[in-house]
Design a protein around this motif. Structure first.
Motif, short mmCIF file in Angstrom:
data_model
loop_
_atom_site.label_atom_id
_atom_site.label_comp_id
_atom_site.label_asym_id
_atom_site.label_seq_id
_atom_site.Cartn_x
_atom_site.Cartn_y
_atom_site.Cartn_z
N GLN A 197 34.48 18.03 7.12
CA GLN A 197 34.54 16.66 7.62
C GLN A 197 33.59 15.77 6.83
O GLN A 197 32.62 16.24 6.22
N THR A 198 33.86 14.47 6.85
CA THR A 198 32.95 13.47 6.30
C THR A 198 32.66 12.44 7.39
O THR A 198 33.21 12.50 8.48
N GLY A 199 31.79 11.48 7.07
CA GLY A 199 31.53 10.40 8.00
C GLY A 199 30.63 10.81 9.15
O GLY A 199 29.90 11.79 9.07
N VAL A 200 30.72 10.07 10.25
CA VAL A 200 29.81 10.23 11.39
C VAL A 200 30.61 10.41 12.68
O VAL A 200 31.62 9.75 12.90
N MET A 201 30.13 11.34 13.50
CA MET A 201 30.66 11.50 14.86
C MET A 201 29.47 11.57 15.79
O MET A 201 28.70 12.54 15.77
N GLY A 202 29.26 10.53 16.59
CA GLY A 202 28.09 10.49 17.46
C GLY A 202 26.82 10.59 16.65
O GLY A 202 26.57 9.79 15.75
N GLY A 203 25.99 11.60 16.93
CA GLY A 203 24.74 11.79 16.21
C GLY A 203 24.85 12.69 15.00
O GLY A 203 23.83 13.02 14.37
N LEU A 204 26.05 13.11 14.64
CA LEU A 204 26.23 14.03 13.52
C LEU A 204 26.79 13.30 12.29
O LEU A 204 27.74 12.52 12.40
N ARG A 205 26.19 13.59 11.16
CA ARG A 205 26.65 13.02 9.88
C ARG A 205 27.13 14.18 9.01
O ARG A 205 26.35 15.05 8.63
N PHE A 206 28.43 14.19 8.70
CA PHE A 206 29.02 15.33 8.02
C PHE A 206 28.89 15.23 6.50
O PHE A 206 28.86 14.14 5.93
N LEU A 207 28.85 16.40 5.86
CA LEU A 207 28.44 16.49 4.45
C LEU A 207 29.55 16.30 3.43
O LEU A 207 29.27 16.02 2.26
N LEU A 261 40.04 33.15 0.85
CA LEU A 261 39.39 32.88 2.12
C LEU A 261 39.26 31.37 2.28
O LEU A 261 38.68 30.70 1.43
N ALA A 262 39.80 30.86 3.37
CA ALA A 262 39.73 29.43 3.68
C ALA A 262 38.68 29.22 4.76
O ALA A 262 38.80 29.79 5.85
N CYS A 263 37.67 28.43 4.46
CA CYS A 263 36.62 28.13 5.43
C CYS A 263 36.70 26.66 5.80
O CYS A 263 36.39 25.79 4.98
N LEU A 264 37.12 26.40 7.03
CA LEU A 264 37.29 25.04 7.52
C LEU A 264 36.02 24.61 8.25
O LEU A 264 35.58 25.29 9.18
N SER A 265 35.43 23.49 7.85
CA SER A 265 34.14 23.11 8.41
C SER A 265 34.11 21.71 8.99
O SER A 265 34.86 20.81 8.59
N ALA A 266 33.22 21.56 9.97
CA ALA A 266 32.71 20.26 10.42
C ALA A 266 31.19 20.44 10.34
O ALA A 266 30.51 20.58 11.36
N TRP A 267 30.68 20.48 9.13
CA TRP A 267 29.30 20.89 8.84
C TRP A 267 28.45 19.64 8.64
O TRP A 267 28.62 18.91 7.68
N PRO A 268 27.49 19.41 9.54
CA PRO A 268 26.69 18.19 9.45
C PRO A 268 25.41 18.38 8.65
O PRO A 268 24.98 19.52 8.37
N ALA A 269 24.79 17.27 8.31
CA ALA A 269 23.43 17.30 7.77
C ALA A 269 22.49 17.83 8.85
O ALA A 269 22.85 17.92 10.03
N SER A 270 21.29 18.20 8.46
CA SER A 270 20.31 18.74 9.39
C SER A 270 20.09 17.78 10.56
O SER A 270 19.93 16.58 10.37
N VAL A 271 20.08 18.33 11.77
CA VAL A 271 19.85 17.49 12.94
C VAL A 271 18.36 17.43 13.29
O VAL A 271 17.96 16.64 14.16
N THR A 272 17.54 18.23 12.62
CA THR A 272 16.10 18.26 12.94
C THR A 272 15.23 17.74 11.81
O THR A 272 14.12 17.28 12.05
N ASP A 273 15.72 17.80 10.58
CA ASP A 273 14.90 17.40 9.43
C ASP A 273 15.78 16.76 8.38
O ASP A 273 15.88 17.23 7.25
#
Length: 277
Positions: free
Chosen positions: A212-222, A166-178
């Motif tokens: 994903q890694t790095g930053v896109m707008g207000g999202l910081r990827f893990l 199973l391949a799980c492709l993500s753009a998973w960011p750090a928490s946007v609220t906490d």
């Protein structure tokens, strides 16, 4: 099949398609030099992810592509004998999907449209409606896109359809609220790893998690790309920075071994799940 070398990528991809293709050339060349047979790239490899999950900017969306787009053709050409999974924003008539393709040099092997949508993603993307496994040169594979893995039924349906990888492709960011001050302590960082290991162990499959890694707008990827064995054991992983996690595994042998005594799929009791007390 015997031994298969599997690579999971952690890398940043933004809106610039030419830059993404140039970056992919390097990643694929390095993977090929390392003997990788299956390479799993992040969600939104071509064109990047959203820059805000709660209020997506309609004027700054990922470029819409189709399976016939030049950029998709370039990835197919890069692949050669390698199997590559990658994400993109798929244009289908008036709709836009967060989609993934699995390709080799022979063309498209499988496709998936993200089903489960977090926060404001539904303001941009239409939702997919199913999970289907497919045959590849490295075995039977199923794909999920980031938030899909939060729901056990998604991975389970692919395992029941015969997928052993199973391949799980993500753009998973750090928490946007906490958000934590350091990524390893972030709540979403812990959940990302937890889901990867749990879904592999629940279904007794090989799990390949890119991000994903790095930053896109207000999202910081893990980051935190990894390959997980059918017992839930992490075989290779990256950190929050870019990198390639590579593991060599005999998929069929290890999946069979994990199911020798306790076979989760055969021992399911679906009739009990719909009971109301």
């Amino acid at each position: 099949m015997g031994l298969v070398r599997i690579g999971a990528v952690a890398a940043h991809f933004g809106r610039d398609l030419d830059r993404a293709l140039a970056k992919l050339e390097g990643i694929v060349a390095a993977a090929r030099a390392g003997g990788v047979d299956l390479l799993v790239l992040p969600d939104a490899t071509l064109g990047g992810y959203l820059s805000d999950l709660r209020r997506p900017d309609p004027t700054a969306l990922p470029p819409a592509l189709t399976e016939d787009s030049f950029e998709v053709g370039r990835v197919i050409a890069m692949a050669g004998p390698m199997v590559i999974c990658f994400g993109y924003a798929e244009e289908a008539g008036a709709l836009l999907y967060n989609s993934a393709l699995c390709v080799s040099g022979d063309g498209i092997l499988g496709r998936h449209r993200k089903v489960h949508q977090p926060a404001g993603e539904s303001l941009v993307y239409a939702a997919g409606d199913g999970f289907d496994a497919f045959e590849t040169p490295v075995g039977r594979v199923g794909m999920l896109i980031d938030y899909d893995k939060t729901f056990p039924e998604a991975a389970r349906s692919l395992a029941l359809d015969g997928a052993t990888v199973l391949a799980c492709l993500s753009a998973w960011p750090a928490s946007v609220t906490d958000r934590a001050s350091r990524l390893p302590q972030d709540r979403q960082s812990r959940l990302f790893d937890l889901y990867d290991c749990a879904r592999a162990a629940e279904n007794q499959v090989v799990w390949v998690s890119s991000n994903q890694t790095g930053v896109m707008g207000g999202l910081r990827f893990l980051g935190q790309a990894k390959v997980v064995g059918p017992g839930g054991d992490i075989l290779a992983r990256t950190t929050s920075k870019g990198g390639l996690a590579v593991a060599e595994i005999d998929v069929e042998t290890e999946v069979t071994r994990s199911r020798r005594v306790l076979h989760h799929l055969q021992e399911l009791s679906p009739v009990a799940y719909g009971r109301r007390r």
